[in-house]
Design an enzyme around this catalytic site. Sequence first.
Site, PDB file in Angstrom:
ATOM      1  N   HIS A  17       0.812  -1.114  -0.154  1.00  0.00           N
ATOM      2  CA  HIS A  17       0.073   0.042  -0.194  1.00  0.00           C
ATOM      3  C   HIS A  17       0.851   1.324   0.102  1.00  0.00           C
ATOM      4  O   HIS A  17       0.624   2.123  -0.760  1.00  0.00           O
ATOM      5  CB  HIS A  17      -0.878  -0.062   1.229  1.00  0.00           C
ATOM      6  N   LYS A  41     -18.188  -6.219   7.187  1.00  0.00           N
ATOM      7  CA  LYS A  41     -16.895  -6.816   7.591  1.00  0.00           C
ATOM      8  C   LYS A  41     -16.574  -6.227   9.041  1.00  0.00           C
ATOM      9  O   LYS A  41     -16.213  -5.194   9.215  1.00  0.00           O
ATOM     10  CB  LYS A  41     -15.968  -6.274   6.508  1.00  0.00           C
ATOM     11  N   ARG A  90      -1.682  -5.717  -8.676  1.00  0.00           N
ATOM     12  CA  ARG A  90      -0.818  -6.862  -8.435  1.00  0.00           C
ATOM     13  C   ARG A  90      -0.483  -8.042  -9.443  1.00  0.00           C
ATOM     14  O   ARG A  90       0.466  -8.492  -9.833  1.00  0.00           O
ATOM     15  CB  ARG A  90      -1.194  -7.637  -7.076  1.00  0.00           C
ATOM     16  N   SER A 127      -3.493  -7.403   2.728  1.00  0.00           N
ATOM     17  CA  SER A 127      -3.541  -7.334   4.363  1.00  0.00           C
ATOM     18  C   SER A 127      -4.009  -8.621   4.892  1.00  0.00           C
ATOM     19  O   SER A 127      -3.763  -8.996   5.861  1.00  0.00           O
ATOM     20  CB  SER A 127      -4.775  -6.211   4.611  1.00  0.00           C
TER      21      SER A 127
END
Length: 160
Positions: A17, A41, A90, A127
Site C-alpha cells: 500500500h 466486515k 498486483r 492485508s
Amino acid sequence: MRRAVCPGSFDPITNGHLDIIARASKLYDVVHVAVMINKSKQGLFTVEERIELIRRATAEYGNVEVESFHGLLVDFCKQRDIPAIVKGLRAVSDFDYELQMAQMNNGLSGVETLFVPTNPTYSFLSSSLVKEVAAWGGDVAHLVPPFVLEALTERLRNKH
C-alpha cells in the site's frame, strides 16, 4: 491543484500500500487516502486505528491526507473535487475487477482511474495474507512498517 485518492480498507496498511501511496504522492499535489468503511466486515483494527497507522506511515510524504468514508467512492471524490483514483495492480486477476470498477466510476461521475503496477517485491501482498501469516506466528516484519508490526502482534496476542 492536482488531487487523487488511494482507497482501501488498509486492515492493516502494508508496504505494498505504502509503495502505491508514495508513488502517487510524487505525481499529485495532494493524495487522499480513503479508508473505506464496510459495515458487513469486522476488521482486525478499528477504522480510527487504521487511520492513525496510515497517518504515521505516510507522515514523511507531506502531501497525504487520511480519512474514512462510507458509501460510493465517486461520492467521496465529488465532495472533495478529486478527479482521479489511484489503484495498485498486483496481477491480471486484479485488473479484471478493477477495470470494471474504473469503468463504473467513470460512467457515474467522470472520475478517472490510474492503474499503477505494484512493485514486484509486493506482488503477492495483501492485508488478509499478512494477518493470516502473522496469526500463525509467521514473520511479516518485512511486509509492514515496524510500528504496524507492533500493533498487529499486540492485537493478535490479545485476540487469542
